[in-house]
Design an enzyme around this catalytic site. Structure first.
Site, mmCIF file in Angstrom:
data_model
loop_
_atom_site.group_PDB
_atom_site.id
_atom_site.type_symbol
_atom_site.label_atom_id
_atom_site.label_comp_id
_atom_site.label_asym_id
_atom_site.label_seq_id
_atom_site.Cartn_x
_atom_site.Cartn_y
_atom_site.Cartn_z
ATOM 1 N N ASP A 15 -5.073 -5.685 6.340
ATOM 2 C CA ASP A 15 -6.308 -5.199 5.734
ATOM 3 C C ASP A 15 -7.279 -6.357 5.527
ATOM 4 O OD1 ASP A 15 -8.158 -3.575 4.504
ATOM 5 O OD2 ASP A 15 -7.068 -3.409 2.620
ATOM 6 N N LYS A 27 4.244 -14.265 5.518
ATOM 7 C CA LYS A 27 4.349 -15.236 4.432
ATOM 8 C C LYS A 27 5.831 -15.499 4.161
ATOM 9 C CE LYS A 27 2.366 -17.862 1.279
ATOM 10 N NZ LYS A 27 1.594 -19.073 1.668
ATOM 11 N N ASP A 41 -2.069 -17.653 5.120
ATOM 12 C CA ASP A 41 -3.186 -18.480 4.659
ATOM 13 C C ASP A 41 -3.668 -19.422 5.760
ATOM 14 O OD1 ASP A 41 -0.544 -19.260 4.113
ATOM 15 O OD2 ASP A 41 -1.109 -20.716 2.604
ATOM 16 N N TYR A 93 0.807 -1.212 0.000
ATOM 17 C CA TYR A 93 0.000 0.000 0.000
ATOM 18 C C TYR A 93 0.845 1.270 0.000
ATOM 19 C CZ TYR A 93 -4.181 -2.798 0.948
ATOM 20 O OH TYR A 93 -5.220 -3.694 0.863
#
Length: 338
Positions: free
Chosen positions: A229, A172, A205, A124
């Site tokens: 987010d 991740k 995930d 972002y």
């Protein structure tokens, strides 16, 4: 003494829910000197600028803003005003509590989660390139040591203040070995300074799956901008949706408290919007100012008012209008503060 604060009603249902929330906040007896300013689609249509300099100047002076939802064009047009405000004032910590209220439609009972989202970098940051000849678009996922350290340390410190017991870092790092790997390593380093907080980590995930199976196993979460987010909206779904969750954007000496839902132009002006999200943001604002008793009065009033389904707005099966809900809640706040 009245606290100087910038008031941004926002677009669509924004003015309705903000008016209701202001009445509730003021019912605590805490006084504010509101400087009303505009931003978003309405400001763009009026002035050609979705984020007028007067609005930035006001927040720069008050260092505190209370803001309704803003409309952001999808795919084209001006960039998100929310993101611009966060970056302009370096509001690096987005804090999103998700706690179940009575008579909401979440799939679980008793959810009480807290998410800390890095708010100014990652995907972002807006570093994008487009190769016209080859039709290739690139976005840079910029993660810095400074940005990672401050959000993770803020999460630990705030978790201690709130009496939280566990902090889970979400990443991740198995695939994004440089960006995600650095974020994880910094979390592991800082965790040693907070032995009173149990620290662990989850891959993004897996974390998404964990939250929709057994959210009660988790307490507080810290993560990067885009993951935060997504997870914060998922968590809102666990407690009834974006209409019942508040949000704070906090920097070193400035903070903006806002509704996290959209501007819902399709129902604007009908008096049916639920103001709970911005009311909860108002309670967070009171807490930020050190007005602990006032903040607790708003929280308690929400639980009391929500205990009777007749008090609720139509989205939750009640019959109250936006203003009626706000008036009922403000009256209960006044009873609590005496």
């Amino acid at each position: 003494m009245a606290y100087p604060a910038t008031l941004i009603p926002g677009d669509g249902i924004g003015p309705e829910v903000v008016d209701a929330a202001v009445a509730v906040v003021e019912a605590t007896g805490v006084e504010f000197d509101w400087d009303r300013q505009e931003a978003g689609m309405g400001a763009f249509e009026d002035t050609g600028d979705p984020l007028p300099q007067a609005t930035l100047d006001s927040i720069g002076r008050t260092r505190l803003a209370f803001k309704g939802p803003l409309t952001t064009p999808v795919g084209t047009g001006f960039r998100s005003i929310n993101v611009q405000i966060r970056q302009h004032f370096d509001l690096y910590a987005n804090v999103r509590p998700c706690e179940t209220l009575p008579n909401t439609r979440g799939p679980f009972e008793g959810v009480d989660l807290l998410l800390y989202r890095e708010n100014t970098e990652g995907l972002y940051a807006g570093i994008e390139y487009f190769d016209e000849r080859n039709q290739i678009a690139d976005s840079i996922n910029r993660i810095t040591r400074v940005g990672s350290e401050r959000i993770i340390r803020y999460a630990f410190e705030d978790a201690v203040r709130r009496g939280r017991k566990r902090l889970t870092l979400v990443h991740k790092a198995n695939i994004l070995k440089e960006t995600g790997g650095m974020f994880l390593r910094i979390g592991q380093e800082i965790a040693s300074d907070f032995p009173q907080i149990e620290f662990d980590d989850r891959i993004i995930d897996n974390m998404a799956m964990q939250l929709v199976i057994h959210p009660g196993k988790y307490d507080a979460i810290v993560t990067t901008n885009m993951f935060g987010d997504i997870l914060s909206d998922l968590m809102s779904g666990l407690v009834g949706g974006l209409g019942v969750t508040g949000s704070a954007n906090v920097g070193a000496d400035c903070a903006v408290f806002e509704a996290v839902h959209g501007s819902a132009p399709d129902i604007a002006g009908q008096g049916i919007a639920n103001p709970t999200a911005i009311v909860r943001s108002g309670a967070m604002m009171l807490q930020y100012l050190g007005e602990t008793d006032a903040a607790q009065a708003v929280r308690q009033a929400l639980f009391d008012v929500y205990s009777d389904p007749e008090n609720l707005t139509g989205d939750l099966g009640g019959r109250a209008s936006t203003s009626e809900f706000g008036e009922t809640l403000a009256a209960r706040v006044r009873e609590i503060v005496g």
